[in-house]
Design a protein around this motif. Structure first.
Motif, PDB file in Angstrom:
ATOM      1  N   TRP A   2       0.840  -1.194   0.000  1.00  0.00           N
ATOM      2  CA  TRP A   2       0.000   0.000   0.000  1.00  0.00           C
ATOM      3  C   TRP A   2       0.874   1.243   0.000  1.00  0.00           C
ATOM      4  CZ3 TRP A   2      -5.351  -0.693  -0.022  1.00  0.00           C
ATOM      5  CH2 TRP A   2      -5.811  -1.981   0.305  1.00  0.00           C
ATOM      6  N   GLY A   3       0.294   2.332  -0.519  1.00  0.00           N
ATOM      7  CA  GLY A   3       1.013   3.596  -0.510  1.00  0.00           C
ATOM      8  C   GLY A   3       0.050   4.766  -0.325  1.00  0.00           C
ATOM      9  N   TRP A   4       0.597   5.914   0.034  1.00  0.00           N
ATOM     10  CA  TRP A   4      -0.197   7.126   0.211  1.00  0.00           C
ATOM     11  C   TRP A   4      -0.263   7.910  -1.093  1.00  0.00           C
ATOM     12  CZ3 TRP A   4      -3.128   7.816   4.339  1.00  0.00           C
ATOM     13  CH2 TRP A   4      -2.781   7.211   5.550  1.00  0.00           C
ATOM     14  N   HIS A   5      -1.484   8.307  -1.481  1.00  0.00           N
ATOM     15  CA  HIS A   5      -1.674   9.153  -2.668  1.00  0.00           C
ATOM     16  C   HIS A   5      -2.814  10.121  -2.360  1.00  0.00           C
ATOM     17  CE1 HIS A   5      -1.951  10.355  -6.889  1.00  0.00           C
ATOM     18  NE2 HIS A   5      -3.263  10.235  -6.769  1.00  0.00           N
ATOM     19  N   ASP A   6      -2.520  11.406  -2.426  1.00  0.00           N
ATOM     20  CA  ASP A   6      -3.530  12.433  -2.125  1.00  0.00           C
ATOM     21  C   ASP A   6      -4.206  12.190  -0.773  1.00  0.00           C
ATOM     22  OD1 ASP A   6      -3.018  13.849  -4.401  1.00  0.00           O
ATOM     23  OD2 ASP A   6      -4.782  13.149  -5.514  1.00  0.00           O
ATOM     24  N   GLY A   7      -3.409  11.801   0.215  1.00  0.00           N
ATOM     25  CA  GLY A   7      -3.931  11.646   1.563  1.00  0.00           C
ATOM     26  C   GLY A   7      -4.708  10.369   1.818  1.00  0.00           C
ATOM     27  N   LYS A   8      -4.732   9.456   0.821  1.00  0.00           N
ATOM     28  CA  LYS A   8      -5.444   8.190   0.990  1.00  0.00           C
ATOM     29  C   LYS A   8      -4.507   7.011   0.743  1.00  0.00           C
ATOM     30  CE  LYS A   8     -10.020   9.841  -0.496  1.00  0.00           C
ATOM     31  NZ  LYS A   8     -11.095   9.671  -1.497  1.00  0.00           N
ATOM     32  N   LEU A   9      -4.784   5.900   1.404  1.00  0.00           N
ATOM     33  CA  LEU A   9      -4.030   4.675   1.147  1.00  0.00           C
ATOM     34  C   LEU A   9      -4.582   3.992  -0.090  1.00  0.00           C
ATOM     35  CD1 LEU A   9      -3.686   3.323   4.790  1.00  0.00           C
ATOM     36  CD2 LEU A   9      -1.787   3.890   3.270  1.00  0.00           C
ATOM     37  N   ILE A  10      -3.707   3.671  -1.035  1.00  0.00           N
ATOM     38  CA  ILE A  10      -4.120   2.963  -2.246  1.00  0.00           C
ATOM     39  C   ILE A  10      -3.301   1.687  -2.402  1.00  0.00           C
ATOM     40  CG2 ILE A  10      -4.874   5.088  -3.388  1.00  0.00           C
ATOM     41  CD1 ILE A  10      -2.336   4.964  -5.123  1.00  0.00           C
ATOM     42  N   LEU A  11      -3.902   0.700  -3.034  1.00  0.00           N
ATOM     43  CA  LEU A  11      -3.249  -0.588  -3.276  1.00  0.00           C
ATOM     44  C   LEU A  11      -2.266  -0.434  -4.432  1.00  0.00           C
ATOM     45  CD1 LEU A  11      -3.281  -3.554  -2.361  1.00  0.00           C
ATOM     46  CD2 LEU A  11      -5.199  -3.946  -3.921  1.00  0.00           C
ATOM     47  N   CYS A  12      -1.029  -0.909  -4.233  1.00  0.00           N
ATOM     48  CA  CYS A  12       0.043  -0.691  -5.212  1.00  0.00           C
ATOM     49  C   CYS A  12       0.682  -2.006  -5.649  1.00  0.00           C
ATOM     50  CB  CYS A  12       1.111   0.228  -4.620  1.00  0.00           C
ATOM     51  SG  CYS A  12       0.520   1.879  -4.216  1.00  0.00           S
ATOM     52  N   ASP A  13       1.637  -1.860  -6.575  1.00  0.00           N
ATOM     53  CA  ASP A  13       2.427  -2.985  -7.076  1.00  0.00           C
ATOM     54  C   ASP A  13       1.526  -3.998  -7.780  1.00  0.00           C
ATOM     55  OD1 ASP A  13       4.995  -4.125  -7.416  1.00  0.00           O
ATOM     56  OD2 ASP A  13       4.669  -5.511  -5.771  1.00  0.00           O
ATOM     57  N   GLU A  14       1.886  -5.268  -7.745  1.00  0.00           N
ATOM     58  CA  GLU A  14       1.018  -6.319  -8.265  1.00  0.00           C
ATOM     59  C   GLU A  14       0.072  -6.736  -7.144  1.00  0.00           C
ATOM     60  OE1 GLU A  14       3.069  -9.923  -9.206  1.00  0.00           O
ATOM     61  OE2 GLU A  14       3.997 -10.092  -7.253  1.00  0.00           O
ATOM     62  N   VAL A  15      -0.974  -7.461  -7.494  1.00  0.00           N
ATOM     63  CA  VAL A  15      -1.901  -7.889  -6.454  1.00  0.00           C
ATOM     64  C   VAL A  15      -2.445  -9.276  -6.779  1.00  0.00           C
ATOM     65  CG1 VAL A  15      -3.849  -6.667  -7.552  1.00  0.00           C
ATOM     66  CG2 VAL A  15      -3.975  -7.253  -5.134  1.00  0.00           C
ATOM     67  N   LEU A  16      -2.366 -10.163  -5.796  1.00  0.00           N
ATOM     68  CA  LEU A  16      -2.958 -11.497  -5.863  1.00  0.00           C
ATOM     69  C   LEU A  16      -2.544 -12.273  -7.110  1.00  0.00           C
ATOM     70  CD1 LEU A  16      -6.298 -10.170  -4.511  1.00  0.00           C
ATOM     71  CD2 LEU A  16      -5.118 -12.096  -3.438  1.00  0.00           C
ATOM     72  N   THR A  17      -1.230 -12.371  -7.296  1.00  0.00           N
ATOM     73  CA  THR A  17      -0.668 -13.184  -8.377  1.00  0.00           C
ATOM     74  C   THR A  17       0.042 -14.396  -7.764  1.00  0.00           C
ATOM     75  OG1 THR A  17       1.550 -12.228  -8.400  1.00  0.00           O
ATOM     76  CG2 THR A  17      -0.171 -11.024  -9.603  1.00  0.00           C
ATOM     77  N   PRO A  18       0.448 -15.374  -8.594  1.00  0.00           N
ATOM     78  CA  PRO A  18       1.215 -16.507  -8.058  1.00  0.00           C
ATOM     79  C   PRO A  18       2.573 -16.102  -7.490  1.00  0.00           C
ATOM     80  CG  PRO A  18       0.289 -17.050 -10.207  1.00  0.00           C
ATOM     81  CD  PRO A  18       0.102 -15.570 -10.014  1.00  0.00           C
TER      82      PRO A  18
END
Length: 291
Positions: free
Chosen positions: A208-224
């Motif tokens: 996760w990372g901060w963007h415009d004051g909100k936490l957003i999901l980053c990088d890859e997600v739910l892969t093998p």
């Protein structure tokens, strides 16, 4: 088609991870998933054909399905301005144009089943990252409820499991509470969908990372690469499970005589192709679509 092991864009700053080449576009980032594969903290000299395209397609599927704020803007590499000399062919299908975020330095791991470092830790003290668990659990048992087990992000080597209170010390109570809630929510929604497709998500690692004051999901997600996926129809607790990941690579390396301290050997073609088939099966099962 030959594996894409590295991508180049002249004039753009690049940071290379084990799998991804991350180019700085100024306001945005270009994340290119190569076909590199790592095992035992080493990147193999040859890659897995189409692996990067599979990871990208699967991540895009989850970003769309999960309905949480995330960093993905587009998969269309032809929509961005690049030097005229750049061959966009190797970039297509494996690129994500993303928002920039200030990454939280914690690996947000959620476990629904007891395996890997969690199983090892449980056998030592009946807890994982400070979360106490019932006595008598077996390898790969389903946990009474999913647990949040954070880890540090290490530049090299293995990430280090920590307790939630240690995470609070590192990033503060409010952010830690938010990350725990968000990560458990992502896992629960994803695991529920996967089961309808005959796949168990044993655990996953989120960033996760901060963007415009909100936490957003980053990088890859739910892969093998970031999760343990098991075929539900072959699940049996008390033993290791067949899985949709790099098990063929690990097994071959274990039997190859490699000492894990020197550069790894080249993977045989059949090992690379079997690994590709597993990644592809995960994509097809979870999304209902082929590459």
């Amino acid at each position: 088609m030959a594996p894409v092991l590295q991508t180049e864009i002249p004039g753009l700053a690049v940071r290379r991870g084990k799998v991804r080449d991350v180019f700085d576009l100024g306001e945005q980032l270009l994340l290119v998933a190569s076909d590199r594969i790592s095992a035992f903290d080493w990147v193999m000299p040859n890659g897995i054909p189409d692996k990067g395209r599979i990871l990208t397609q699967l991540s895009a599927f989850w970003f769309d399905l999960l309905q949480v704020p995330h960093h993905l803007l587009s998969l269309d590499v032809d929509s961005i301005s690049l030097p005229a000399t750049v061959d966009r062919g190797p970039l297509r299908g494996r690129s994500m144009i993303c928002r920039k975020a200030n990454i939280v330095p914690i690996e947000c791991v959620v476990r629904g089943y007891l395996e890997g470092s969690g199983w090892k830790e449980y056998r030592q003290n009946q807890a994982v990252c400070g979360v106490e668990l019932p006595a008598g659990l077996q390898q790969c048992d389903r946990l009474p409820e999913a647990i949040f087990t954070p880890a540090t992000k290490e530049e090299s080597g293995h990430d280090i499991n920590i307790t939630f209170s240690q995470m609070v010390d590192l990033i503060g109570q409010e952010t830690a509470d938010q990350l725990k809630l968000l990560s458990l929510g992502v896992y629960e929604r994803a695991a529920k969908h996967a089961l309808t497709r005959g796949v168990i998500i044993a655990d996953t690692k989120l960033e996760w990372g901060w963007h415009d004051g909100k936490l957003i999901l980053c990088d890859e997600v739910l892969t093998p690469d970031s999760s343990r996926f098991w075929p539900a129809d072959r699940y049996q607790s008390g033993r290791a499970q067949p899985s949709y990941d790099k098990q063929f690579v690990r097994e071959w390396l274990e039997q190859s005589g490699w000492d894990k301290n020197s550069p790894p050997p080249v993977l045989p073609d059949d090992v690379a192709q079997q690994t590709r088939a597993k990644y592809l099966e995960a994509l097809e099962r979870l999304t209902g679509k082929s590459l």
